[in-house]
Design a protein around this motif. Structure first.
Motif: not given
Length: 407
Positions: A112, A137-138, A141, A160, A164, A167, A186, A190
């Motif tokens: 993140h 960012e946290t 997501y 996106v 995803p 989280a 994750l 990213y």
């Protein structure tokens, strides 16, 4: 003995940490509860020559008061471990024994942080003023699962780029296998933005040690704490940066008003204490209508400077219109904490009119319509006063307009 919700009424940096420390030292307080924000908080407390910038630990720590991070806080375990070592270095014994964390709190990971910095750097001159700590960012997501987003969708103006998954949360740190699955997902998500990230196995090991070192709570911990003693709810940032009431895009991904704290209290009573400096400040990009270089030159900042991502420290005259707006966004406040009373010759602006404010306590009490219950005239706890029953008549003017109540 009411619970107290401490809220910044500016763009952050109002002195919330010193106010929370003063309340905890004045006692009795059984716990400090964080109800928004994350590792980007920077609350400075000075006690008997010791200084610490509180980030995730509550600002009552030097008064011996434990901290609970609620589900509304974004938890960064690596930064938390660093902060614990810093507290040990100034004489706090076993700081992590004073910390408990809600299992539902989202984890801020190095993925993140790297993504946040990449996006902010790409904005160039249009930077939002991010601290570069991965906060937005946290949250972003975490939204993807709630909105059933898929690769290619646009969520909150960000495309996106991957697939995803749910989280990671603090509770996942108790389940290394499940945590590894989420962190692997994750990393894949990213990779198009940040390339190869940290080693997942190393993160799993670190986060498992974090879960062993702090108490992870479930259920209605807020209710248990509230029924056991007086709580001080420590807000991060300021209302003028609030995700709903601030001035986009220069806002935080967080609810700064008392709403989260009231949710945690579940109908239990609390007093809202709004914190303001005697002059206006902000860190980084965004509007500052009363900005004046002369104010910045007159009141140099000991504990704030230019941040790599956040940008420069800025200052101007206190803005009466923005102060009233912040109070209104909170649904009113029950009292004020006024800090930096050692700054002399301060002025206040209302519209195009700028006037002297020789007695800020009296002026702000009348402006907002509530008593000033905490004052600060310097950086140290010794410079702060918690004022019990500062006056005996009720103030009805202004947007506060509530019965006087000592903190």
């Amino acid at each position: 003995m009411d619970h107290v919700i401490v809220v910044g009424l500016g763009f952050g940096d109002e002195g919330k940490g010193a106010v929370v420390d003063a309340l905890c030292a004045n006692g009795p307080v059984s716990a400090v509860v964080r109800f928004n924000g994350g590792a980007q908080a920077a609350h400075n407390v000075v006690v008997d020559g010791r200084h610490h910038t509180f980030s995730q630990f509550g600002s009552g720590t030097l008064a011996g008061v434990p901290t609970w991070l609620s589900r509304f806080v974004l938890v960064e375990p690596i930064a938390l471990a660093t902060e614990s070592r810093e507290l040990e270095a100034i004489g706090v014994a076993d700081p992590l024994s004073l910390m408990s964390v809600d299992a539902g709190a989202l984890l801020t990971t190095p993925f993140h942080v790297a993504a946040n910095r990449a996006r902010e750097t790409a904005r160039g001159q249009d930077r939002h003023g991010s601290c570069g700590k991965g906060i937005g960012e946290t949250v972003w997501y975490g939204l993807l699962g709630d909105r059933k987003a898929a690769r290619g969708d646009v969520v909150e103006d960000q495309r996106v780029l991957g697939d995803p998954c749910p989280a990671p949360t603090v509770g996942d740190c108790l389940d290394p296998r499940g945590l590894r699955r989420k962190l692997d997902a994750l990393a894949r998500f990213y990779e198009p933005l940040i390339g190869a990230g940290p080693v997942v196995d190393e993160l799993v090991e670190l986060y498992r040690a974090f879960a062993d070192a702090v108490r992870v709570t479930t259920g209605d911990e807020a209710g248990r704490l509230a029924d056991a003693g007086r709580l001080v709810f420590e807000g991060a940032q300021g209302v003028l940066l609030d995700e709903t009431h601030g001035f986009h895009p220069h806002t935080t991904w967080s609810t700064v008003t008392p709403r989260n704290a009231r949710t945690l209290l579940g109908g239990r009573g609390a007093r809202v204490l709004g914190v303001t400096r005697t002059y206006q400040t902000r860190h980084g990009a965004g509007p500052l209508p009363t900005e004046d270089p002369a104010v910045l030159a007159r009141f140099p900042e000991v504990h704030n400077g230019t941040g790599e991502f956040q940008g420069a420290w800025r200052a101007g005259h206190l803005d009466a219109d923005l102060l009233r707006y912040s109070v209104d966004c909170c649904g009113g406040v029950d009292g004020l904490a006024v800090t930096h009373l050692d700054a002399d010759g301060v002025k206040i602006a209302s519209g195009q009119v700028v006037e002297d404010m020789p007695d800020p306590v009296s002026y702000l009490r009348e402006l907002v319509g509530v008593d000033v219950l905490v004052t600060g005239a310097g950086p140290s706890r010794a410079d702060y006063e918690v004022r019990e029953n500062p006056r005996h008549d009720r103030v009805d003017a202004g947007v506060g307009g509530r019965d006087r109540a000592a903190v």
